[in-house]
Structures are given as C-alpha cells and as structure tokens.
Scaffold this motif. Structure first.
Motif, PDB file in Angstrom:
ATOM      1  N   ASP A  61      22.535  -5.619  63.761  1.00  0.00           N
ATOM      2  CA  ASP A  61      23.339  -5.234  62.596  1.00  0.00           C
ATOM      3  C   ASP A  61      23.964  -3.847  62.787  1.00  0.00           C
ATOM      4  N   PRO A  62      25.192  -3.642  62.318  1.00  0.00           N
ATOM      5  CA  PRO A  62      25.851  -2.332  62.444  1.00  0.00           C
ATOM      6  C   PRO A  62      25.102  -1.211  61.729  1.00  0.00           C
ATOM      7  N   LEU A  63      24.223  -1.537  60.806  1.00  0.00           N
ATOM      8  CA  LEU A  63      23.484  -0.506  60.083  1.00  0.00           C
ATOM      9  C   LEU A  63      22.675   0.383  61.026  1.00  0.00           C
ATOM     10  N   PHE A  64      22.295  -0.156  62.182  1.00  0.00           N
ATOM     11  CA  PHE A  64      21.521   0.635  63.136  1.00  0.00           C
ATOM     12  C   PHE A  64      22.336   1.793  63.714  1.00  0.00           C
ATOM     13  N   GLU A  65      23.648   1.696  63.638  1.00  0.00           N
ATOM     14  CA  GLU A  65      24.494   2.730  64.238  1.00  0.00           C
ATOM     15  C   GLU A  65      24.919   3.801  63.236  1.00  0.00           C
ATOM     16  N   GLU A  89      24.858   9.725  56.655  1.00  0.00           N
ATOM     17  CA  GLU A  89      25.532   8.699  55.857  1.00  0.00           C
ATOM     18  C   GLU A  89      24.517   7.844  55.099  1.00  0.00           C
ATOM     19  N   LEU A  90      23.409   7.501  55.743  1.00  0.00           N
ATOM     20  CA  LEU A  90      22.370   6.743  55.059  1.00  0.00           C
ATOM     21  C   LEU A  90      21.796   7.539  53.887  1.00  0.00           C
ATOM     22  N   VAL A 101      14.808   8.767  58.705  1.00  0.00           N
ATOM     23  CA  VAL A 101      15.105   7.344  58.895  1.00  0.00           C
ATOM     24  C   VAL A 101      14.384   6.815  60.131  1.00  0.00           C
ATOM     25  N   SER A 102      13.750   5.661  59.989  1.00  0.00           N
ATOM     26  CA  SER A 102      13.170   4.950  61.127  1.00  0.00           C
ATOM     27  C   SER A 102      13.963   3.677  61.361  1.00  0.00           C
ATOM     28  N   ARG A 103      14.282   3.416  62.626  1.00  0.00           N
ATOM     29  CA  ARG A 103      15.027   2.216  62.987  1.00  0.00           C
ATOM     30  C   ARG A 103      14.215   1.398  63.990  1.00  0.00           C
TER      31      ARG A 103
END
Length: 471
Positions: A362-366, A371-372, A397-399
């Motif tokens: 998912d693009p959310l990882f980038e 921004e988050l 943030v943890s990904r």
C-alpha cells in the motif's frame, strides 16, 4: 539427515573400564528470526543435547512484540493485550517467572459511525445501537452466539466471509457492523478472506465466556513486552542459547556437513535450520527449494500495518478499543492503552495507538511521519471535541509490511509445509496459523505445534546416526 563425517569409532580395548566414553556431539540448531515465534521455538527446543543459535537481522529481539521509546516512556511498539483464555502465553509467562506479573482489568468498547460514538459492551448497548433495527440487532447477536458454538472452523474455509455473515446477520448488519470491523482489521483485503477468519476472532474473544465469565478482561504484564522479552532472553541465555543481533541472513544452502547459513561477512553450518521469516523472504533466503515450494511461499498475500503511537496529556474517551466505520478516517481503530495500563506507568500521560491495516504494498508505507501526524491530528480533532493538537506530547510511526498472511478461500490447501525438500531445513512462519488470527498467544501455539513436529524429525535423524555408529 544422516551425518557421517562426525562419527568416530573408538579403538577396541580389552579393558573397557579404562576407556572414557566419548561425549555425544550436540545437535546444532539455528533459528533465523528473533521475533516472538523464533524466541518461543528456542524456548521449546533449549535442552542440554542441543546447541541453539538465534540470529536476528535487526538491532532488537521481539519482532512485532518489541518495545521502543516514545517521548519519555518505553512501551510496546504495537498494542498487545492478553485474554484469560490465552493458555499458550500464560504457559510461557509461567516458565520465565512472570505469571504473577499479569494485571487484569475490564474494558469498554466504542463503535464510531456517522460522526457519533456508540458503546458496545452489553445487551443494553446493543439495543440502543441506532444504526440497526431491532431485527438486525437480534440477527447480529444470533451470529455471534452461533459462531461461538462452532469448535472447528475448517468447514468455513470454503465460504466467503461476506456471504456467511450476510446469510446469518442480514445485509443491514453486515454493512453497518461486520464490514467496518473486517475493514478495521484487514483493510481492502477483507474482500478476500473466508468465514473462518471472523469465526476465529469471535471464538477467541468468547472462549472466556464459555468458562463462565460474562465480560471480557484484558491483561498486560507490568512493564509491557519489554519486560517479557528481557525475561525470555535471560532465560534462554541461562539455558545455553546463543543469540545474535544485527545478523541478517543472505542465503541458506545444503552442504556435505549440514545446512550452511550465510550472511554478509559470516557463515556457519548447522544440523537443522528453522526459518521464521515471512514466505517471500524465506523463498529468497533458500534458493534451492523446489519451484512448487517457492511458489507456495511467495503466493501468500500479506497484510501490513502502519501504526501511529501518540502520547497525550489526557485520555480521549477512556475506551480501550474504538472500531471505526467512517472510511474518511485515515486509521482503522483507536486503542487507548491507558484504559488497560495504569497511567502512572506512562508518567500520568495517555498512550494511544492509531493502526491502519493495509496490504503490504500500500502507498501508505511511503508517506512521511509528518504527513501521517497531520492526518492523525486532523481526524482526532474531528472525532473528539475535547482533543486539541496541544495535547500531543510525542508521536512515532511503526511500519510493518508482512504482519500476517490473509486467509483466503481454502487457505489450508495453500499453506507451505514446515518440512522442505532440503534435509535439515524447516520453514515455520505465521502463514501456518490456520483458523486463527495473528496474536502472541497464537504465535506461541504455532511454536508448540512446530516443536512437536521437529522432535520427530530430530528423532529420525538420531536413529540414523545410531545405526551407523552401531555398524
């Protein structure tokens, strides 16, 4: 696997009493991956007759269950609680001396939809739940009770989850309740899972009620998972287990003397190697697997998570879990850890997790942390009238891209086996959790099942060596 190179035959001596018996060589095991699964396997396997090494690519053990620094506090990187029915976790805590450190509390749950919060904690709350009609509420309750009585979800693996839930609860309850709940845990992947997934969730949360408890209780160990991992690592060290951080594995091959594990500037040979990495990573590490084995490993579709941790001056609503049915909100749930853990452990502040479960690509990882942060602040301001940006003390943030494999239709037919075509090489990872959902208790249960299977393999190997020595 038969090991001939290490067999030594003592010379014949008429006075056998003067000859000291040769010490038996320890069986060499390597566990690739120092997450909870790898550590639980090491805990099960640790014994005087084994030489065990755990290698972890990162700079800390625990994987998804590790801890980190958030402002002035140290706590779990992702949210974790235990249920009274979590027997596997309870057994591990007893083994490492933390059984008496578990703190239990009752919690409350909210459901956020249409700009409003609806408590969902008892029968009265369900009756007051305005988005559903009385008939829809009754069918929803029937679905939960019906699912809780099913002891084995195998037959549900061939049934799409939306078909099963719609048939039992009706279209209204599915759209208003079930679909948002599935989305909260699976993101867009909710469309691809079988009914066994939601059955496993219901089964875990209601197993305590079958034993007579009428409300759910959640538990945490004093100090969180930092305390658990520390105690577990101390226990492993005392039992002779070698643990290495910052040791990524590049390749694993079968060689004459065993299974060779190689990194950038190191290599070692073992009798048995257990890879606990997700399927695609395991396939890259083990290039000599058959095409069918590699296809099974790489075919698994993984669910990821982007989880924001916030330290706030004050609680939001004091609910442990808030399910979110509003798809305009950029996270799929709100978890207030202070509803379970005494705020004194957080310096009087409130710890909140905002997870977004999405596919691993998912693009959310980038998206950047800044921004988050802006998205989270904006959404919390919209949801909670009492929240202000000045309440935010710390943000991180943890990904994690490969959290769990999505249990698609007939998933049990697609699961890669633990034993591989390469003697001495075993693959044990979360994709082998069938009719369950990923949590620490399930992970330890998988380690127990793998341990029993590995003992049989080890026994067969020992028998082969004994026969050679006898000859």
């Amino acid at each position: 696997m038969t090991i001939i190179e290490k067999v030594e035959v003592a010379p014949i001596n008429p006075d056998a009493s003067l000859v000291s018996p040769m010490p038996e060589r320890k069986i060499r095991w390597c566990i690739v991956g120092g997450g909870m699964l790898g550590l639980a396997l090491a805990h099960k396997l640790a014994a005087p007759e084994r030489d065990i090494t755990v290698v972890e690519a990162s700079d800390r053990f625990g994987g998804l269950a590790d801890a980190w620094q958030l402002g002035p506090i140290t706590w779990d990187r992702h949210y974790h609680v235990a249920l009274l029915s979590d027997a596997n976790l309870g057994g591990l805590l007893k083994d490492i001396g933390l059984a008496d450190e578990m703190n239990w509390t009752t919690t409350k749950t909210d459901f956020y939809t249409g700009g409003q919060f609806y408590p969902l904690n008892n029968a009265i709350d369900y009756l007051r739940f305005k988005p559903l009609s009385l008939i829809e509420k009754a069918r929803l309750a029937f679905t939960i009770l019906y699912a809780a009585q099913i002891r084995n979800g195998v037959r549900l693996e061939s049934v799409p989850v939306d078909t099963w839930l719609t048939r039992l609860s009706g279209r209204g309850a599915y759209e208003q309740v079930w679909r948002p709940l599935l989305r909260a845990k699976l993101g867009p992947n909710y469309r691809n899972v079988s009914a066994s997934f939601i059955w496993s969730v219901i089964n875990r949360f209601y197993s305590a009620r079958r034993s007579g408890l009428k409300t759910e209780m959640f538990g945490t160990v004093t100090g969180g998972y930092a305390r658990i991992i520390e105690a577990l690592m101390r226990s492993l060290a005392s039992r002779g287990v070698t643990s290495r951080l910052n040791t990524p594995v590049r390749s694993i091959h079968r060689v004459t003397r065993g299974v060779e594990v190689s990194g950038a500037n190191w290599q070692s040979i073992f009798d048995h190697v257990i890879v606990t990495a997700p399927g695609p990573l395991a396939a890259r590490m083990c290039p000599n697997l058959t095409i069918e084995e590699r296809d099974r490993l790489t075919a698994a579709r993984y669910q990821g998570v982007v989880c924001s941790s916030l330290l706030l001056k004050k609680p939001l609503r004091g609910r442990y879990l808030t399910y979110i049915a509003d798809e305009s909100i950029p996270f799929t749930g709100v978890i207030e850890m202070t509803a379970v853990v005494d705020p004194k452990f957080f310096g009087g502040s409130s710890l909140v997790y905002l997870p977004a479960y999405v596919p691993s690509d998912d693009p959310l990882f980038e998206i950047s942390d800044d921004e988050l942060r802006g998205r989270c602040v904006s959404a919390l301001t919209k949801m909670y009238a009492s929240f202000h940006e000045d309440d935010l003390l710390a943000f991180r943030v943890s990904r994690a891209r490969n959290v769990m494999a999505v249990q698609s239709l007939n998933y049990y037919q697609k699961v890669p086996p633990m034993e591989t075509s390469i003697p001495g090489l075993h693959i044990v990872n979360s994709s082998q959790i069938i009719n369950g959902n990923l949590n620490v208790d399930e992970t330890i249960g998988l380690a127990e099942r793998a341990f029993r299977a590995l003992l049989e393999v080890e026994g067969s190997q020992s028998l082969s060596v004994d026969r050679i020595q006898s000859a």
